[in-house]
Write an enzyme that holds these catalytic residues in place. Structure first.
Site, PDB file in Angstrom:
ATOM      1  CE  LYS A 280      10.704  -8.460  28.988  1.00  0.00           C
ATOM      2  NZ  LYS A 280      10.150  -7.424  28.102  1.00  0.00           N
ATOM      3  CD  GLU A 364       6.290   7.132  24.655  1.00  0.00           C
ATOM      4  OE1 GLU A 364       6.128   6.071  25.274  1.00  0.00           O
ATOM      5  OE2 GLU A 364       7.363   7.792  24.688  1.00  0.00           O
ATOM      6  NE  ARG A 392       7.858   9.569  28.425  1.00  0.00           N
ATOM      7  CZ  ARG A 392       8.849   8.688  28.428  1.00  0.00           C
ATOM      8  NH1 ARG A 392       8.636   7.446  28.071  1.00  0.00           N
ATOM      9  NH2 ARG A 392      10.074   9.045  28.739  1.00  0.00           N
TER      10      ARG A 392
END
Length: 619
Positions: A280, A364, A392
């Site tokens: 990254k 979540e 969600r």
């Protein structure tokens, strides 16, 4: 400039091997330049440049389907597919979206913005292809962070057991937004760090190629059998057990090797998972050294990586500070988040109380039910999740928290209009949270008010949701720091002609609108309607004979703009009422001020709409 010649996947295929590193360098430079001026997702995009080039060389997009999980890593993809000329408008109001959008390009096969969805979408597209007798490939590019979400495994299990012909590219950089957590992360770390395998490949390959006469043939044979040999060095059984043909791990910088592996995968008549190891932030030292901070960033100085202008006062940090202070005196207090410890302001809490901070990854649903279990066991959990991501876990909030009346406090960050666009808009929270039985729903306008609400939540033996924006946009004295919070609507401004009930962040817009209306001799009272479940019936009773305006930075259906008219109708009140909020699907993106104006929710537009409505209601 190589990039200037690229308008489609076919143009990428025409490049020579010597031009590919140049293209990668130019893509990174263009991404850094654009994000430094517009803001956006930086580190994730820099890490997948070579991977994206290899995909476009190996597959026939848009005939083949490419689906990015989350989609925040699609910038190089956009630059390679005819959008380079408009790339400077990325994430701007009316410009290119920061995520894949089907309406924007045929190369964007599926709209994404939330994690762990791409494999499910790819499975559906593969089944649709088989139904109509197609032959195209379906490719899902999934970050290792997404594998902390259970939906990935539902899709992997289904696709693997059904033997769907599809390809999953696992982009393994060891990160989601924050550092990845959990058993899967440790498993992938073991696989990617299996140096024996990588070293054996290079040593054996180089040795075979140097053997006279038969060296090239032996090397070709080795390439065919190396995936069987791999299991001697890398003990992988996870993806194989799910029914996927596993290939990798492979170096994400090696465009030629990636292209070769992708071409092989598309020939296989079975589900394939290709494990690609990337870094990254690659190619930009500031992003490599601090990928979390430069995951999503406002405009910044390219030389230093620092923001060009100071951000507003962080509401998330205010929430974290309040929790730290409370936790020092109450050992029951714990914090829960879903891969966003830093983004939700819990970094200091994690540092001070590492054993009381639970980052469960991009999960979540699990976060909410786990918090319910914590509460049932006597702890006092505070769950920090973005508004758009909390939806969600609708079922878990309803059945696992509210139906059991458990004292879980939801810290609902990023409420309101968001720069990132449709998948991240935090405008639905009030609408769905007010459907939850026994849930107190609060909306904070300032950091002081937010902290007072958090302290108030701890006094209740019941569930609470507190919604707030990213930064404190208005310095309005809604709830003084020294005053304990109570669920009532404070009167911020007096007026005898009509009253504005402003929710959360819209208090500042309401106050300025009232000042503008004063200049037209229309005197408006302003109330901070910060608690919308329950409503402040004392204020509503006082205003039975008044014209009312409700103002919220959320959808009018289900929020304050629905609750107040319903209350008035139930109590036989027939006075004029104007509801101002977001109408329908909110698909805009870009600057917050421009979004407010487009929705008619900035102070000037609010004043104009109220004046016109007041005039018409008198006619």
């Amino acid at each position: 400039m190589v990039l200037e010649r690229i308008h489609s996947s076919e143009d990428v295929k025409r490049l020579s091997s010597k031009e590919l590193p140049v293209l990668a360098q130019e893509l990174r430079a263009r991404i850094i330049d654009s994000v430094s001026r517009n803001g956006g997702h930086l580190a994730s995009n820099l890490g997948v440049v070579e991977l994206t080039i290899a995909l476009h060389r190996a597959f026939d997009f848009p005939k083949d389907a490419l689906i990015f999980d989350v989609g925040h890593q699609c910038y190089a993809h956009k630059l390679l597919t005819g959008r380079a000329d408009s790339f400077d408008t990325l994430r701007q109001f009316g410009g290119l979206a920061g995520f894949p959008r089907r309406e924007e390009s045929p190369y964007d096969a599926f709209d994404t913005g939330h994690a762990s969805t791409a494999i499910s979408a790819a499975a559906g597209m593969a089944r649709a292809r088989d139904l109509v007798g197609g032959s195209q490939s379906v490719v899902a590019v999934v970050g290792d962070g997404a594998l902390t979400g259970g939906m990935c495994y539902e899709a992997l299990s289904d696709a693997g057991s059904s033997k769907l012909r599809m390809i999953v590219v696992l982009n393994d950089n060891g990160m989601s937004i924050s550092r990845n957590v959990g058993a899967v992360s440790r498993y992938l770390t073991h696989m990617r760090s299996s140096k024996g395998w990588f070293e054996a490949k290079h040593v054996v390959g180089d040795f075979l190629r140097r053997i006279p006469v038969v060296g090239n043939s032996l090397h070709a044979f080795f390439q065919r059998i190396k995936n069987s040999l791999r299991n001697i060095f890398v003990q992988d059984r996870l993806f194989d057990s799910l029914g996927f043909h596993y290939l990798g791990p492979v170096d994400g910088r090696d465009i030629t090797g990636l292209e070769r592996l992708f071409r092989r995968a598309r020939q296989l008549d079975e589900p394939v998972l290709i494990h690609v190891v990337t870094k990254k932030g690659r190619g930009y030292s500031q992003a490599e050294s601090d990928p979390t901070r430069l995951h999503g960033t406002p405009p910044f100085d390219v030389h230093t990586g620092e923001p060009l202008s100071p951000a507003g006062k962080s509401m998330g940090k205010a929430a974290g500070d309040a929790l730290c202070a409370m936790a020092a005196a109450d050992s029951r207090i714990v914090a829960v988040t879903a891969a966003m410890t830093g983004s939700t302001g819990l970094g200091e809490f994690a540092s001070r109380y590492p054993d009381r901070l639970y980052d469960v990854g991009i999960a979540e649903e699990h976060a909410v039910t786990m918090a319910a279990g914590l509460a049932a066991g006597g702890a006092r959990p505070f769950v920090a999740i973005y508004d758009s991501f909390l939806q969600r876990a609708y079922d878990q909030i309803l059945l696992d928290v509210c139906e059991q009346h458990l004292p879980v406090c939801f810290l609902v960050d990023r409420a309101g209009l968001i720069e990132d666009g449709v998948t991240h808009q935090g405008v639905y929270g009030n609408a769905f949270l007010t459907q939850m039985p026994g849930l107190t729903v609060l909306n904070a306008a300032t950091c002081d008010e937010l902290q007072a609400m958090i302290r108030y939540a701890l006094t209740l033996d019941a569930p609470v949701a507190i919604r707030y924006g990213k930064t404190e946009t208005e310095n309005v004295a809604v709830w003084p720091r020294e005053k304990p919070y109570a669920p009532m609507w404070p009167l911020l401004r007096t007026g005898d002609e009509l009253a504005i009930l402003a929710c959360g962040a819209m208090v500042g817009q309401a106050m300025r609108a009232a000042e503008l209306l004063d200049q037209q001799s229309l005197r408006c009272a302003v109330y901070a309607a910060d608690c919308i479940q329950p409503l402040d019936e004392n204020v509503l009773n006082q205003l039975k004979d008044s014209k009312l305006v409700t103002l919220e930075e959320g959808v009018v259906s289900g929020g304050l703009s629905s609750l107040v008219p319903a209350w008035r109708a139930a109590h036989g009140v027939c006075k004029p009422l104007l509801t101002l909020g977001v109408e329908g699907l909110c698909a805009t993106q870009g600057d917050h001020t421009l979004q407010l104006r487009a929705q008619g929710l900035d102070a000037e537009s609010v004043a104009r709409r109220i004046a016109q409505w007041n005039k018409e209601s008198k006619a």
